[in-house]
Design an enzyme around this catalytic site. Sequence first.
Site, PDB file in Angstrom:
ATOM      1  NE  ARG A 146       2.385   2.966  -3.523  1.00  0.00           N
ATOM      2  CZ  ARG A 146       1.879   1.773  -3.232  1.00  0.00           C
ATOM      3  NH1 ARG A 146       1.471   1.507  -2.009  1.00  0.00           N
ATOM      4  NH2 ARG A 146       1.782   0.846  -4.154  1.00  0.00           N
ATOM      5  CB  THR A 182      -2.546  -8.749  -1.879  1.00  0.00           C
ATOM      6  OG1 THR A 182      -1.163  -8.560  -1.516  1.00  0.00           O
ATOM      7  CG2 THR A 182      -2.752 -10.190  -2.307  1.00  0.00           C
ATOM      8  N   GLY A 183      -0.911  -6.901  -4.081  1.00  0.00           N
ATOM      9  CA  GLY A 183       0.110  -6.922  -5.127  1.00  0.00           C
ATOM     10  C   GLY A 183       0.655  -5.531  -5.346  1.00  0.00           C
ATOM     11  CG  ASP A 203      -3.911  -2.033  -4.666  1.00  0.00           C
ATOM     12  OD1 ASP A 203      -2.868  -1.829  -4.006  1.00  0.00           O
ATOM     13  OD2 ASP A 203      -4.460  -3.149  -4.721  1.00  0.00           O
ATOM     14  CB  THR A 235      -2.024  -6.250   1.349  1.00  0.00           C
ATOM     15  OG1 THR A 235      -1.208  -5.122   1.071  1.00  0.00           O
ATOM     16  CG2 THR A 235      -3.467  -5.835   1.405  1.00  0.00           C
TER      17      THR A 235
HETATM   18  N1  ASP Z   1      -1.282  -3.582  -2.793  1.00  0.00           N
HETATM   19  C1  ASP Z   1      -0.511  -3.011  -1.725  1.00  0.00           C
HETATM   20  C2  ASP Z   1      -0.015  -1.661  -2.171  1.00  0.00           C
HETATM   21  O1  ASP Z   1       0.399  -1.513  -3.285  1.00  0.00           O
HETATM   22  C3  ASP Z   1       0.651  -3.838  -1.338  1.00  0.00           C
HETATM   23  C4  ASP Z   1       0.334  -5.262  -0.968  1.00  0.00           C
HETATM   24  O2  ASP Z   1      -0.581  -5.851  -1.518  1.00  0.00           O
HETATM   25  O3  ASP Z   1       1.004  -5.795  -0.102  1.00  0.00           O
HETATM   26  O4  ASP Z   1      -0.003  -0.760  -1.373  1.00  0.00           O
END
Ligand code: ASP
Length: 362
Positions: free
Chosen positions: A254, A277-278, A257, A226
């Site tokens: 889906r 991000t996570g 966040d 992200t």
């Molecule tokens: N937070 C993002 C999600 O769960 C994924 C990411 O941070 O790469 O959609």
Amino acid sequence: MRKIFQLYFAFFLLFNCGELIPNPDDNAQNIKREEPKIERTNDFAIVIHGGAGTIKKENMSAEKEAEYKAKLEEAIRVGHAILKNGGSSLDAVEKTINIMEDSPLFNAGKGAVFTNAGTNELDASIMDGKTLNSGASAGTKTVKNPINLARRIMDDSPHVMMAGDGADSYAKEQGLEIVSPEYFFTEGRLKSLERAKDREKVEMDHDDNQKAAFYDADIKDSKYGTVGCVALDKSGNLAAGTSTGGMTNKRFGRVGDTPIIGAGTYANNATCAVSGTGWGEYFIRGTVAYDISAMMEYKGSTLEEASVEVIQKKLTNLGGTGGIIAVDKNGNMMMEFNTAGMYRATMDDKGELNIEIYSKKQ
Ligand code: ASP
């Protein structure tokens, strides 16, 4: 004689006390009151991330590392120039994210990951710390730059969030750049999807040897890619924005966040601006971005204290992985994560640039 002395002493007290004991009002008139000066660390500042995850030095080639760093630098310089010229933090955030969305290196825009159905469904959000206005889009399939759609929803619609076909059609109506879903196809992301599906199969079959091989492959995927940006402008306005393709092999439909205000994105001029991000499910359950702001607002925590507490304790104890970037109203910058790495960069009002990828522990 004693009586005379007592009387004299009583008169002395009556007429002189006023001089001996300072009157707070007199004092107030003599001392020139000055407004308490807020010492800003930076007059303006910008921080970006390009995702957190299992980013290991030993799995990264020198060329790839240079490529990531060059793109992070290109992106942050765009936002920094806007801020330096007196532009708004919202413009800086949007334009900086556009650069990363247009690069296949990051899991946003062009480089978005695939769902389990082989589609690309993109999420984004933006927030204005001055007004607390915000805009978000979820699950779009044809919008080239979802952060622009989030901004448009914030600025020109009475809503905060739009999703799916409705969001795609609003973008088209608004004249934003529309692409065919194939635009988001990249070979690398398809391979990641295939690996994730194989892993899923192996996990179901409980074959430990194969499982190990697939986990190795997983380490090579950086997992979360992200992109996000937070900025403070010269007028003291904060803004935050985040854009993503979500998580590889997520079930179609889906939503993570990233487009949830308070989870993946938050900005408030009274406190700070945050982009995360996570593993999105944990960021939603922990209302991570807002939690950092709330600790500053209600507990008087510094940005650093709040970020460390929320990422290293609350998110980690919940079982979540990932990180945040943040800037507070005084221009203090933070980048906190509990993964092996996070693509990240900061640039302050003196133009000092700092780009990093790995955790200090590596
Ligand atoms: N937070 C993002 C999600 O769960 C994924 C990411 O941070 O790469 O959609």
